[in-house]
Scaffold this active site. Sequence first.
Site, PDB file in Angstrom:
ATOM      1  N   ASN A   1       0.852  -1.198   0.000  1.00  0.00           N
ATOM      2  CA  ASN A   1       0.000   0.000   0.000  1.00  0.00           C
ATOM      3  C   ASN A   1       0.885   1.244   0.000  1.00  0.00           C
ATOM      4  O   ASN A   1       1.837   1.329   0.777  1.00  0.00           O
ATOM      5  CB  ASN A   1      -0.889   0.038   1.250  1.00  0.00           C
ATOM      6  CG  ASN A   1      -1.559  -1.280   1.526  1.00  0.00           C
ATOM      7  OD1 ASN A   1      -2.291  -1.795   0.709  1.00  0.00           O
ATOM      8  ND2 ASN A   1      -1.280  -1.848   2.691  1.00  0.00           N
TER       9      ASN A   1
ATOM     10  N   GLU B   1       8.773  -4.743  -0.715  1.00  0.00           N
ATOM     11  CA  GLU B   1       7.672  -3.778  -0.576  1.00  0.00           C
ATOM     12  C   GLU B   1       8.143  -2.347  -0.826  1.00  0.00           C
ATOM     13  O   GLU B   1       7.428  -1.548  -1.439  1.00  0.00           O
ATOM     14  CB  GLU B   1       7.035  -3.888   0.819  1.00  0.00           C
ATOM     15  CG  GLU B   1       6.484  -5.260   1.157  1.00  0.00           C
ATOM     16  CD  GLU B   1       5.633  -5.870   0.054  1.00  0.00           C
ATOM     17  OE1 GLU B   1       4.829  -5.132  -0.573  1.00  0.00           O
ATOM     18  OE2 GLU B   1       5.774  -7.075  -0.216  1.00  0.00           O
TER      19      GLU B   1
END
Length: 853
Positions: free
Chosen positions: A230, A263
């Site tokens: 995210n 990530e």
Amino acid sequence: TRAVVLHSKRLQITRATIEAGHSHPVQEARVLEHRALEQVALLAPEPLQAGHSYTLHIQYLANLSESFHGFYKSTYRTQEGELRVLAATQFEPTAARMAFPCFDEPAFKARFSVKIRREPRHHALSNMPIVKSVNINPWLVEDHFDTTVKMSTYLVAFIVSDFKSISKITSRGVQISVYTVPDKIDQAVYALDAAVKLLDFYEDYFSIPYPLPKQDLAALPDFQSGAMENWGLTTYRESALLYHPEKSSASSKLWITMIIAHELAHQGDNHLPTSAGHTILYASQDAIGLLGHLGTLLAHVQPPVDQHPQEEYFLRRCFDAMEVDALNSSHPISTPVEDPAQILEMFDNVSYEKGSCILSMLREYLTADAFKAGLVQYLKKYSYQNTKNEDLWNSMTNAIGNGKNELQGDGFCRSSQQPSSSAHWTKGEILDVRTMMDTWTLQTGFPLVTVTVRGRNVHLLQERYLKGVDAPSSKGYLWHIPLTYITSKSNTVQRFLMKTKADVIILPEEVEWIKFNVDMNGYYIVHYEDDGWDRLINLLRENHTAISSNDRASLINNVFQLVSIKKLSISKAFDLTLYLKHERQVMPVLQGMSELIPIYRLVERRDMSGTEKQLKEYIISLFKDLIDAQSWSDEGSMSERFLRDSLLLFACLHRYQPCVDKATGYFTEWQKSNGTLSLPADVKAAVYAVGAQTSEGWDFLLGKYRLPSFSVERNKIELALSFSRSKDKLQWLMDQGLLGDIIRTQDLPFIIVIISKNPSGYHLTWKFLKENWKKFVEKFELGSNSIATIVTGVTSRYSTMSQLAQVKEFFSSLDEQSAQLRCVQQAIETIEDNIQWMDRNLEKVKTWLQNNH
């Protein structure tokens, strides 16, 4: 049109209105729901005009999700045993629609303004920083977050919790914070330091400044996958983010570093191009955005964090991808999809691992600097746009055309010390990256290159490598393969781009041996005809360090893959393994185990005690000297520690007596101290596994497992508990995993897979899968990696016609969507392959063992 169609799932819409502007009255909209497509249509009372702006107002209700998708509930217990609740999101790939009605496809980008109401004892996080907080009343606060840039719905995130955090500022002024439950904040230090260094590294690598003022990393007690990228708020399993310097193992540190690197690599691309694909209604899934693969690949950069055996880890992942990609049920990286379950299924080894493996191959092909230049050009050119794979390939071609591959060094580490030939692949030809890479992304599978040496002439033939009983013809398959090779006469890496079905390389002189696919940098398997394998086997016996450890691992892998398709005899593969008695490097040792142990498991299931005993003794004999040389400590390099962890667990589980005795001694002392004795982190898995073999030891471990102070060791204790020989205890473990109180449901797939490998438990797991299929689907969602892990894990060592019939019968009795899952097809193919393998090779293994051991 009168209809606006949005995605919505399990949302109770109570009212919807459409407003054409401030001067126009608000009009009520009729709401129609199509549950199967997860859509709602808002019907306006009159047609909506093209070119006009309208505002939709939607009021709706929903409960927090009980699964791991959407806006879901999570819990944890404090050191004092108090149960606390938090709420977090996981929207990738299609679960934003479970939190708010939206155009839930990656091509539809928007700016998001988030407001969250919470109790004062909690705080809220989202993608952007809080700009203000308003006290609604004494028991309610409303946080207003800054508006995001344009991004896809699956990257939106928010968390409401009582987490604590620690923070640092990067060299370019970005605030990095790690959030975790209050009792574990001391385990966040390593992740914070790694994240700061990595973000600095990526900003430099991409030549693009990180565009947000902050980057939060949150460790969630309940989280289905490893992590999620995210934008500005990456989320992780606790085991993928939290590191305890005294209690965590080397493998845990490696895992955490790799996950954070992956990530944060995405953070450099999330605000940039997105694949136009993974639309449910009409488009190609387009590789789930190749930027996901770039994140995986860039995670294997050697950043200034710590020394880790990352290249070995990467090679293992490429082998894993090939195992699935060799099946007829595999798929191209770029594949059309039609429904949410298919989209979830695309998040598999072929899409992720194969994607990063072929990009790694491309980097070697172009040179690291041309690859970097093309990547940066692509990211800058297509900022905030939807892209297709060819846009990346064309940027790579342009970078080469601009002569940017003359640079030196890009921050990647290299395990290979071999020099490379100065003449590159094409001797002056113009490189067409798109044409080459289309052969890798648009075709299923990968090539097998057969090498036949005739004097100075090396004849090459390519075909598709394909396992399976009814394997279709590989006719029509053709790859552009960037071949590399070294010979007995020169360790300079030679390069050759093979674009045709057959070709010939002429060597300057005759050689004793030739090894293709140097360091296994290419996504292909090699077969050496005539006496080619004999020469390489002889090299390994006489001077195995003449080639790199990755080359040795690739030979071990390739020789067993060739047995599976009847190109080589099993005795030839076993002949090669004899050299492993002298192997000391982590990757070849682990590869040897990963080829031999599954064969042992197949034999073990046939209740052939004589052959089983002989094979187990042979495998232990290969690694006995290395096992005996291990210190029961945390000393050594990261690779040495990683190897120790794996070797000792293997030895103890297979009842190598010196290992069992030592582990029993450690466990007895640890138990006497009531768990206060500090055990070396890298030997805990072996010690716990041996301790769990007695009923008393198992109960003691479970007691410690339930204590918050042992949370760092939960995975190791789960592993040990799953090795019990008591069927009742194994059944209890799975039942508790489904309930989710004592054992978190997120860990259930892992526990089921381990119990499936346990001779005392594999019957239980198949029964458990059948009885609880509907609950699995409710918890993990159809098509998810968790479902695939359970299905393939339970059935991976089945090798009889009866077992095949049972699996086919059960899945054909389910609804069409379940029966057609790719993991079900993979499971059936694997069982068929196991049956064939055993029929062809079991007697030969018996004979070989009698003659050689």
